[in-house]
Design a protein around this motif. Structure first.
Motif, PDB file in Angstrom:
ATOM      1  N   CYS A 158      15.744  -1.697  -6.087  1.00 47.20           N
ATOM      2  CA  CYS A 158      16.685  -2.214  -7.261  1.00 47.20           C
ATOM      3  C   CYS A 158      16.030  -3.877  -6.977  1.00 47.20           C
ATOM      4  O   CYS A 158      16.237  -4.224  -5.958  1.00 47.20           O
ATOM      5  N   PHE A 159      15.902  -4.546  -8.237  1.00 52.44           N
ATOM      6  CA  PHE A 159      15.718  -5.914  -8.229  1.00 52.44           C
ATOM      7  C   PHE A 159      15.851  -6.428  -9.533  1.00 52.44           C
ATOM      8  O   PHE A 159      15.776  -5.787 -10.696  1.00 52.44           O
ATOM      9  N   THR A 160      16.355  -7.363  -9.857  1.00 56.68           N
ATOM     10  CA  THR A 160      16.678  -8.050 -11.111  1.00 56.68           C
ATOM     11  C   THR A 160      15.504  -9.136 -11.620  1.00 56.68           C
ATOM     12  O   THR A 160      15.754  -9.798 -12.661  1.00 56.68           O
ATOM     13  N   GLY A 161      14.497  -9.160 -10.992  1.00 57.67           N
ATOM     14  CA  GLY A 161      13.520 -10.248 -11.294  1.00 57.67           C
ATOM     15  C   GLY A 161      12.518 -10.092 -12.478  1.00 57.67           C
ATOM     16  O   GLY A 161      12.878  -9.080 -13.218  1.00 57.67           O
ATOM     17  N   ASP A 162      11.827 -11.125 -12.615  1.00 54.73           N
ATOM     18  CA  ASP A 162      10.757 -10.887 -13.810  1.00 54.73           C
ATOM     19  C   ASP A 162       9.670 -10.300 -13.516  1.00 54.73           C
ATOM     20  O   ASP A 162       9.146  -9.694 -12.145  1.00 54.73           O
ATOM     21  N   LYS A 163       8.660 -10.355 -14.367  1.00 52.12           N
ATOM     22  CA  LYS A 163       7.271  -9.962 -13.985  1.00 52.12           C
ATOM     23  C   LYS A 163       6.537 -10.715 -12.647  1.00 52.12           C
ATOM     24  O   LYS A 163       5.842  -9.907 -12.052  1.00 52.12           O
ATOM     25  N   TYR A 164       6.743 -11.690 -12.503  1.00 53.32           N
ATOM     26  CA  TYR A 164       6.337 -12.599 -11.374  1.00 53.32           C
ATOM     27  C   TYR A 164       6.806 -11.868 -10.097  1.00 53.32           C
ATOM     28  O   TYR A 164       6.140 -11.848  -9.000  1.00 53.32           O
ATOM     29  N   SER A 165       8.310 -11.776 -10.067  1.00 47.86           N
ATOM     30  CA  SER A 165       8.619 -11.000  -8.901  1.00 47.86           C
ATOM     31  C   SER A 165       8.118  -9.658  -8.965  1.00 47.86           C
ATOM     32  O   SER A 165       7.899  -9.292  -7.630  1.00 47.86           O
ATOM     33  N   LEU A 166       8.043  -8.912  -9.923  1.00 47.97           N
ATOM     34  CA  LEU A 166       7.471  -7.508  -9.672  1.00 47.97           C
ATOM     35  C   LEU A 166       6.037  -7.606  -9.030  1.00 47.97           C
ATOM     36  O   LEU A 166       5.966  -6.999  -8.166  1.00 47.97           O
ATOM     37  N   HIS A 167       5.043  -8.258  -9.569  1.00 46.51           N
ATOM     38  CA  HIS A 167       3.933  -8.550  -9.057  1.00 46.51           C
ATOM     39  C   HIS A 167       3.797  -8.899  -7.715  1.00 46.51           C
ATOM     40  O   HIS A 167       3.143  -8.743  -6.781  1.00 46.51           O
ATOM     41  N   THR A 168       4.779 -10.024  -7.370  1.00 43.00           N
ATOM     42  CA  THR A 168       4.876 -10.381  -5.991  1.00 43.00           C
ATOM     43  C   THR A 168       5.278  -9.351  -5.187  1.00 43.00           C
ATOM     44  O   THR A 168       4.539  -9.362  -3.852  1.00 43.00           O
ATOM     45  N   TYR A 169       6.002  -8.468  -5.573  1.00 45.59           N
ATOM     46  CA  TYR A 169       6.374  -7.359  -4.574  1.00 45.59           C
ATOM     47  C   TYR A 169       5.295  -6.232  -4.288  1.00 45.59           C
ATOM     48  O   TYR A 169       5.059  -5.940  -3.411  1.00 45.59           O
ATOM     49  N   LEU A 170       4.848  -6.088  -5.562  1.00 42.75           N
ATOM     50  CA  LEU A 170       3.493  -5.164  -5.587  1.00 42.75           C
ATOM     51  C   LEU A 170       2.220  -5.823  -4.794  1.00 42.75           C
ATOM     52  O   LEU A 170       1.554  -5.053  -3.865  1.00 42.75           O
ATOM     53  N   GLU A 171       1.987  -7.021  -5.017  1.00 42.45           N
ATOM     54  CA  GLU A 171       0.887  -7.650  -4.285  1.00 42.45           C
ATOM     55  C   GLU A 171       1.397  -7.731  -2.698  1.00 42.45           C
ATOM     56  O   GLU A 171       0.193  -7.693  -1.684  1.00 42.45           O
ATOM     57  N   SER A 172       2.684  -7.609  -2.407  1.00 47.05           N
ATOM     58  CA  SER A 172       2.874  -7.698  -0.846  1.00 47.05           C
ATOM     59  C   SER A 172       2.830  -6.193  -0.329  1.00 47.05           C
ATOM     60  O   SER A 172       3.076  -6.192   0.946  1.00 47.05           O
ATOM     61  N   GLY A 173       2.578  -5.324  -1.224  1.00 47.42           N
ATOM     62  CA  GLY A 173       2.326  -3.847  -0.763  1.00 47.42           C
ATOM     63  C   GLY A 173       3.703  -3.081  -0.809  1.00 47.42           C
ATOM     64  O   GLY A 173       3.791  -1.933  -0.257  1.00 47.42           O
ATOM     65  N   PHE A 174       4.655  -3.618  -1.447  1.00 47.43           N
ATOM     66  CA  PHE A 174       5.994  -2.684  -1.499  1.00 47.43           C
ATOM     67  C   PHE A 174       5.870  -2.168  -2.661  1.00 47.43           C
ATOM     68  O   PHE A 174       5.264  -2.393  -3.681  1.00 47.43           O
TER      69      PHE A 174
END
Length: 174
Positions: A158-174
């Protein structure tokens, strides 16, 4: 198919567990991860997994952890009992944990303390993390980065972030 976030400990579902499990199984769900959101719910989640294990239902597993809403209740005894629950082979992840700066049912300080402690438990037990984040992206990602490659696999459920948050999580391997 696997459903990784089922709140069978919630009072709206707790009286209908067989019905919910039968419907899930009928829909093709093969495994269910029951969410533990505080110490009591984590114990109930494990109890449900043990009680309702059947060939007629999906395979049941659960998480054990303390949600940011309940972080104010985190203490050494809670940590000891969460660790004890995590020793069960049915408890496959640490969580639901994380940060929630939207509702702040627990103070930011208490949330950070409980979150960091549960991250450390995940590192030590090598169990994946089941994470929650509301309006706390910057702090949560900084804490996660501090743990770096020591972290086991992470699901940001669950997260309420924007596309930047999404991509940062994904790029971190999450």
């Amino acid at each position: 198919m696997i459903d990784i976030g089922v709140n069978l400990t919630n009072s709206q579902l707790s009286n209908r567990i067989p019905e919910v499990l039968e419907a899930a199984y009928g829909a093709g769900v093969e495994q269910i991860l029951v969410t533990g959101t505080d110490l009591s719910a984590s114990q109930k989640a494990l109890d449900i997994c043990e009680r309702y294990q059947s060939d007629n239902y999906p395979a049941l597993y659960c998480t054990a952890g303390v949600h940011p809403h309940d972080a104010k209740d985190w203490n050494q005894e809670t940590e000891r009992q969460i660790r004890q629950l995590l020793a069960s082979p049915r408890v496959v992840a640490v969580g639901e944990t994380g940060l929630d700066f939207n509702r702040n049912y627990s103070s930011k300080e208490d949330q950070i303390k409980a979150f960091e402690a549960q991250l450390q438990i995940a590192v030590e037990t090598k169990k994946p993390l089941f994470l929650h984040e509301r309006d706390a992206f910057k702090t949560q990602i900084e804490i996660l980065k501090n743990f770096g490659s020591a972290l086991p696999p992470v699901v940001i459920h669950c997260f309420t972030g924007d596309k930047y948050s999404l991509h940062t999580y994904l790029e971190s391997g999450f």
